[in-house]
Design an enzyme around this catalytic site. Structure first.
Site, PDB file in Angstrom:
ATOM      1  N   ALA A   1       0.850  -1.191   0.000  1.00 14.44           N
ATOM      2  CA  ALA A   1       0.000   0.000   0.000  1.00 14.44           C
ATOM      3  C   ALA A   1       0.885   1.240   0.000  1.00 14.44           C
ATOM      4  O   ALA A   1       2.087   1.171   0.296  1.00 14.44           O
ATOM      5  CB  ALA A   1      -0.917  -0.008   1.220  1.00 14.44           C
TER       6      ALA A   1
ATOM      7  N   GLY B   1      -0.183  -5.016   1.052  1.00 13.10           N
ATOM      8  CA  GLY B   1      -1.275  -5.057   0.086  1.00 13.10           C
ATOM      9  C   GLY B   1      -0.927  -5.781  -1.198  1.00 13.10           C
ATOM     10  O   GLY B   1      -1.815  -6.300  -1.886  1.00 13.10           O
TER      11      GLY B   1
ATOM     12  N   GLU C   1      -1.498  -9.364  -0.359  1.00 16.25           N
ATOM     13  CA  GLU C   1      -2.944  -9.534  -0.225  1.00 16.25           C
ATOM     14  C   GLU C   1      -3.612  -9.601  -1.600  1.00 16.25           C
ATOM     15  O   GLU C   1      -4.569 -10.351  -1.798  1.00 16.25           O
ATOM     16  CB  GLU C   1      -3.516  -8.399   0.614  1.00 16.25           C
TER      17      GLU C   1
ATOM     18  N   GLU D   1       3.215  -5.355   7.971  1.00  9.21           N
ATOM     19  CA  GLU D   1       2.459  -4.244   8.562  1.00  9.21           C
ATOM     20  C   GLU D   1       2.752  -4.020  10.047  1.00  9.21           C
ATOM     21  O   GLU D   1       2.699  -2.882  10.523  1.00  9.21           O
ATOM     22  CB  GLU D   1       0.951  -4.463   8.365  1.00  9.21           C
TER      23      GLU D   1
END
Length: 258
Positions: free
Chosen positions: A64, A109, A112, A132
């Site tokens: 992200a 992300g 993911e 994270e």
């Protein structure tokens, strides 16, 4: 400027996140484009499978956009998570097999996104993980739910809390990667896997994906009920009659996806 491209290679959609100067990081705009692209793929009957990858040799999707995350409030973070989860669900539930061609870094992300795909082909240079916790956060785009389903609860409870990266060899051993290829052969390997699936009955492939995804969510007896229902639906298709008839006649089937 669009940062997500869609090209057709026969019946295979090649979706590329094209933001190499930011290692293809997911900001709000990129997430929206991915969601919109998979909506198009879902409704395009000329496309039967998808390969999702990142532009450049360094990253699939590095993660992200940290600059955006750093500005979040608690309530804003819930919205960010919901937005990301919706896009990952759009990938997973697009109704066609999606193969991630992981060509480099896929952290947070990025991993993911790869987990939302049904299959994953890793470059030998790929490194993935959920770092994270090192930012004082947790995965928010479905990573805490999908990773244990793919590699098991015990390993997931190590990967998430430590934030340690996983290399391609380990990913293959753990079942996170379905195949590993040299960087220059990665896209061809992913397309070959997609082509192999496309030889099969499209309706049956769609129903098999649905049975796994929805049966997994339901679990137990409900999952078995989903399988029975989809088995019956498959038996009602023209593809089933063509496939069984071709087998008995010892010829190659000509599926129509009906």
């Amino acid at each position: 400027m669009a940062t997500v491209s869609l090209e057709a290679a026969g019946r295979i959609a090649i979706v590329t996140v094209n933001r190499p100067e930011k290692l293809n990081a997911l900001d709000h705009g990129v997430l929206d484009e991915i969601g919109a692209t998979f909506s198009l793929v879902r409704t395009d009957d000329t496309l039967g499978a998808v390969v999702l990858t990142g532009a450049g040799p360094k990253a699939f999707i590095a993660g992200a956009d940290i600059a955006e995350l750093a500005k979040m409030t608690a309530l804003g973070a819930v919205d960010v998570s919901a937005r990301g989860q919706a896009v990952m669900d759009a990938i997973e539930n697009c109704g066609k097999p999606v193969i991630a061609a992981v060509n480099g870094f896929a952290f947070g992300g990025g991993l993911e996104t790869a987990l939302a795909c049904h299959l994953r082909v890793f470059s030998t240079t790929a490194k993935v993980g959920l770092p994270e916790v090192g930012l004082g956060l947790i995965p928010g785009y479905g990573g805490t739910q999908r990773l244990p389903r793919v590699i098991g609860r015990g390993r997931a409870l190590e990967v998430g809390p430590t934030g340690d990266p996983i290399d391609a060899e380990t990913a293959l051993r753990w079942g996170l990667a379905n195949r590993v290829a040299a960087p220059e052969a990665l896209l061809d390997e992913a397309k070959a896997l997609a082509s192999k699936i496309l030889e099969k009955g499209p309706a049956a492939v769609r129903l098999a994906l649905d049975a796994v995804l929805h049966g997994e969510a339901a679990g137990g007896a409900e999952g078995m009920a989903v399988e029975r229902q989809n088995f019956g639906l498959a038996a009602s298709t023209e593809d089933m009659r063509e496939g069984t008839g071709a087998f008995l006649a010892k010829r190659k089937p000509a599926f129509k996806g009906k």
